[in-house]
Design an enzyme around this catalytic site. Structure first.
Site, PDB file in Angstrom:
ATOM      1  CD  GLU A 113     -11.414  32.580 -36.614  1.00 17.50           C
ATOM      2  OE1 GLU A 113     -12.039  33.067 -36.653  1.00 17.50           O
ATOM      3  OE2 GLU A 113     -10.182  32.057 -36.894  1.00 17.50           O
ATOM      4  CB  CYS A 157     -13.759  31.979 -43.916  1.00 15.99           C
ATOM      5  SG  CYS A 157     -13.851  32.375 -42.678  1.00 15.99           S
TER       6      CYS A 157
END
Lengths: 614, 614
Positions: A301, A385
């Site tokens: 990520e 998120c």
């Protein structure tokens, strides 16, 4: 121009509560945010057990922990967003609803102040042995929500929970106590916020200590170890003041740098400034997409190596784009350089905004710059998120519009609306009214309202994308402007008369942008940008062309079309490809709101003869 | 876009008498032209014996020929300018004055039609033995003046002289008669004009024959020979249909190509089109300065090798820039491509206009792109082709504004004013009113006035410098414009309602232009352009910097400043150099109208880090 000598500015943020947004671009989005997005996120938190986890941990209901250990944070982020929303739009029903959730959160806090429902419910004996379990990450988001809600309502219930939690951390960790490196940064900037609202210096000092723990072997290798990641994944590879290159997980890295800037702002200790400048250059000049997206790789990520910027597999997490705003906003306050506000703008109109659908209830986690038609927003994620980060980012965008300098006001963003500001020191109260159709038009009228004539400095950001501009304010602005500084601001230092109006006209043509040659993926390609808005081709508008089977000339002029009825009101660009087929581009942020199909930002550039030898 | 298939258009010119110019840019220049320039040129022709040469040759006064053998042409060119001026502004006193000169000219014509005062007075036995003595060049300018004066006043006196002269040429030269190659082209395009006004086909056929004489050894080596020049100097090196590269004396070359286009327009024989397209590309893509200037070398007043474009020694004769207009205007009519009108515009606002002072009585022969301060306009030259070319070029610029297409009107230049046009075929009469502050602002309002609703096509040139534009005309123009063709025109094909107004907004930001890398002189330099106007630094505005001791960034934004009080009303650009010193740029055409000092167009480019990786 050559880099000026570094001089820190320590500007003050102007809270978004002072900034009324009245424009046709952001205002409707804020309405949708409040009406749809916050509601959706609250409901999803309820439906997925995220909220009942608190009730269970507090002994108010039976049952096991549901979901992932960092799920508490999603609830906190939505609550932070609700708090921001309540600051500008009071809503007793909503306030009552979240008060109930706060009571659950308070109940879930353990006696010593500890709060993370996964550990309370599932693994009470495994606390503080694994830096990757987001214990302080959850705590950081609790603190941010608590500060926001306290500022919105004056209610201390959650702030008290937050202080007890921070004090708990401070008791456990710190000089002479236990070492700790939190895997996912967040607590560090939350503690500075808590310091600001409480005045307790120990909170920013704990933040500083946590930053200083990194890079010394206290974290990766000690309280976590997975060979395929290494310490750079969570920015534990070098002491933070020695950071030169952006590494690892993108959101974590940005939160770290934001916290470092926060600590400099709070402490006035400049030790981190060199590292911040180096890593900023490395991030922006070698590792940022034109959309403001960062972190090309799904694997971590995050970051790989400089100039590695594939388009189709671009990860560009929405949270990372939002985190870029957080960091750059702080850098702007610290250094007073418009280049940071340029990045805030780039994220606002591109990489962050693309994360949310026009309807407000569908979200991208990943924001590629090309799609063959199979990438779509969804309503929620197991790791959610991004929706919840949007829920707190969007309602607070007003805070990026102005900053207070030592002798006046810096106008960082151009958004139609009004703002009331009390200038630093003994300065007067000034109301600024912006009238503009930004980002679709570069004309900005700024009316300065104040009680009596007063002398102060108004700094107007000339965006990095802008090559030329006109400024007028009656006779008193010098004809040949001598006031454009090398920090990207046009400086109007003068005696202001009540009601005086300045007109700034930023030329906003269509620009064909080329990537640095080191970026292999974009060689012989151009991207189209107008003002701050990056454009893309989407299949639905372009039935005559196929993905990557066209080429455009950077010299072919494009028509600029006002389309108030399209995609919530956009400006489209239209021209022709190399074969003479019509093409239409829409803003990148607006893609995937209609029928599915290909999308691309970087378009093959037509080979052509160069006209004019010199 | 890819080149379309060649299809010749044969548009019709709209004479400048149909085009009323009312703007603040050209209108004052036309007033100065009439009041100062024509007067100055007439007086100089008188004072230098250019006019009395005719009286002497006609036996009306005693004395020897004064000056150079091509001096007759200067008188003709001024008279052509006077004729154009009289077409739009009747002036009996001026008309009477030039009538007197025409009588002298008529008197100077020999019995057989021959007319060139140098030979009549000084060398009657040396006629037609030296192609470099400008006998037909003088004759060509006589013809152009005669046609203009006839069109202006209906008076045939000079036209009759011109016809007798052309018939004289036709008697002497042509198939089965004597060979002839005229060293300085001009007669060829004059003969086509004479054909147009008289309808006598033999005139354009003589022009064609003269063109065909070139490149076969009939000229250089036979009726002229100087080793250091060679046949390319006067375009006698290859048959004209085989021309690929621009060669030799710049004005001569341009007049040749203009005449070739004229002959195609008159004859519809397309044999020259291939050569014209090749040499156009070679000229524009490899041998033209950003100002539109051509011919880098003083040695041959012309071309050297591709990409040889020194700045300080740039010859760029004013006449050559004007001749580029003549050629490109004809190419636009022939092919209907806006790229030719782009060149007309480039010359109008830069390379040609720089030739004349704001006062109208000082002229550049040579137009360098850099000066260290010692290059200035003067009132007259022994070879005064440039002042007299300006005297006929400027009053006729209205002819470049519109062209009649086969189904409507092409708007080639944007100049505030009105024009009445009779559309081709049985088309209606249309009045177009342009409202614009071009070249300082890209907004153009076009009002279409006509008796009743009518269907025709309006083509609006989107200038080559323009990257983006907006077009609106109520609801009836498609939102996503589908009408930008690959010949550079926005095509509005529709039923027009009387009084309908179109608004075209051309984005006109400041642009930093780089030369092709082959141009050694401009490597690591940028030039600044806004709209059609090329800018320069001049010492008087820039006391803090020295010639070539500064560098600017292509990314540093510039302020655009309206300066109605400066240099007849200009827009200046201001910014800062790499060292942060203020700099101000003015339009190139306006330099050397104040205190002497350095001037430069191509400015060293600051080395800088590239911001944003993609």
């Amino acid at each position: 121009m050559k880099k000026r000598e570094q001089k820190l500015q320590y500007w003050q943020a102007v809270p978004f509560t002072k900034v009324r947004i009245e424009d046709s671009f952001w205002r409707p989005r804020l309405e949708v945010l409040k009406r749809v997005t916050l509601r959706t996120c609250l409901d999803k938190c309820e439906q997925t057990g995220r909220i009942s986890n608190f009730a269970k941990a507090g002994g108010l209901m039976e049952g096991n922990f549901e979901g992932i250990y960092f799920n508490d944070s999603d609830v906190y982020k939505v609550l932070e967003g609700v708090a921001y929303s309540l600051m500008t739009d009071r809503d007793p029903a909503l306030e009552q609803e979240v008060d109930r959730i706060f009571d659950l959160i308070a109940a879930a806090q353990e006696e010593d102040g500890y709060l993370s429902t996964y550990f309370t419910l599932e693994a009470p004996d495994q606390k503080w042995i694994d830096m990757e379990r987001h214990e302080m990450y959850n705590g950081g988001h609790l603190i941010e929500a608590a500060v926001a809600y306290y500022e919105a309502t004056g209610k201390r219930v959650l702030l008290d929970v937050a202080c007890r939690l921070a004090d708990h951390y401070d008791n456990l960790f710190g000089p002479g106590k236990r070492h700790w490196v939190e895997g996912h940064e967040e607590i560090e900037l939350a503690l500075v916020k808590l310091y600001r609202v409480t005045g307790e210096e120990r909170y920013w000092k704990l933040s500083l200590w946590l930053l200083e723990e990194r890079g010394h072997g206290h974290g990766v290798g000690t309280i976590w170890n997975r060979e395929e990641w290494g310490p750079a994944y969570c920015q534990d590879d070098v002491p933070v003041k020695d950071i030169e290159k952006v590494t690892g997980h993108a959101v974590r890295a940005m939160y770290l740098y934001a916290a470092m800037a926060d600590v400099v702002l709070a402490s006035k200790d400049t030790s981190y400034v060199g590292a911040l400048n180096k890593v900023w250059s490395n991030t922006v000049e070698r590792n940022m997409y034109i959309t403001g997206g960062i972190g090309p790789s799904q694997h971590n990520e995050g970051f790989t190596h400089d100039y590695d910027m594939p388009n189709e597999t671009a990860y560009c997490e929405t949270c990372a784009a939002i985190a870029m705003v957080y960091w750059n906003h702080r850098m702007n306050l610290l250094e007073g350089d418009a280049k940071y506000a340029d990045i805030v703008e780039r994220e606002m109109y591109n990489g962050a905004l693309s994360g949310i659908s026009l309807s407000g209830d569908q979200f991208f986690y990943v924001n590629p710059l090309v799609s063959t038609g199979d990438h779509h927003r969804t309503a929620w994620y197991d790791t959610s998120c991004c929706p919840t980060n949007l829920a707190r980012f969007l309602p607070s965008i007003g805070q990026y519009v102005y900053a207070l300098t030592d002798d006046g006001i810096a106008v960082n963003q151009y958004i139609d609306g009004e703002s009331e500001m009390q200038l630093s020191g003994d300065g007067p109260s000034v109301r600024i009214i912006q009238r503009t159709n930004y980002p679709w038009n570069g004309r900005i009228e700024l009316e300065v309202q104040l009680e009596t004539t007063a002398t102060f400095t108004l700094k107007l950001r000339i965006p990095g994308w802008c090559k030329s501009y006109q400024i007028s304010a009656g006779d008193t602005v010098p004809k040949d402007i001598e006031t454009l500084t090398n920090d990207g601001y046009l400086v109007l230092q003068r005696e202001w008369v009540p009601g005086q109006t300045i007109v700034l006209e930023l030329d906003m043509p269509v620009e064909a942008v080329r990537a640095r040659s080191e970026v292999v993926a974009n060689r012989e390609r151009v991207a189209i940008q107008r003002g701050p808005v990056v454009y893309c081709l989407e299949a639905v508008d372009n039935p005559e062309v196929e993905y990557d089977s066209l080429a455009i000339s950077a010299h072919q002029p494009m028509a600029i079309n006002d389309r108030p009825e399209l995609l919530g009101g956009v400006v489209t660009l239209s021209g022709r490809d190399e074969e003479g087929r019509p093409i239409t581009l829409i803003p990148y942020y607006a893609w995937d709101n209609r029928e599915p199909g290909f999308m691309q930002v970087w378009i093959p550039e037509a080979k052509e003869e160069v006209l004019y030898s010199s």
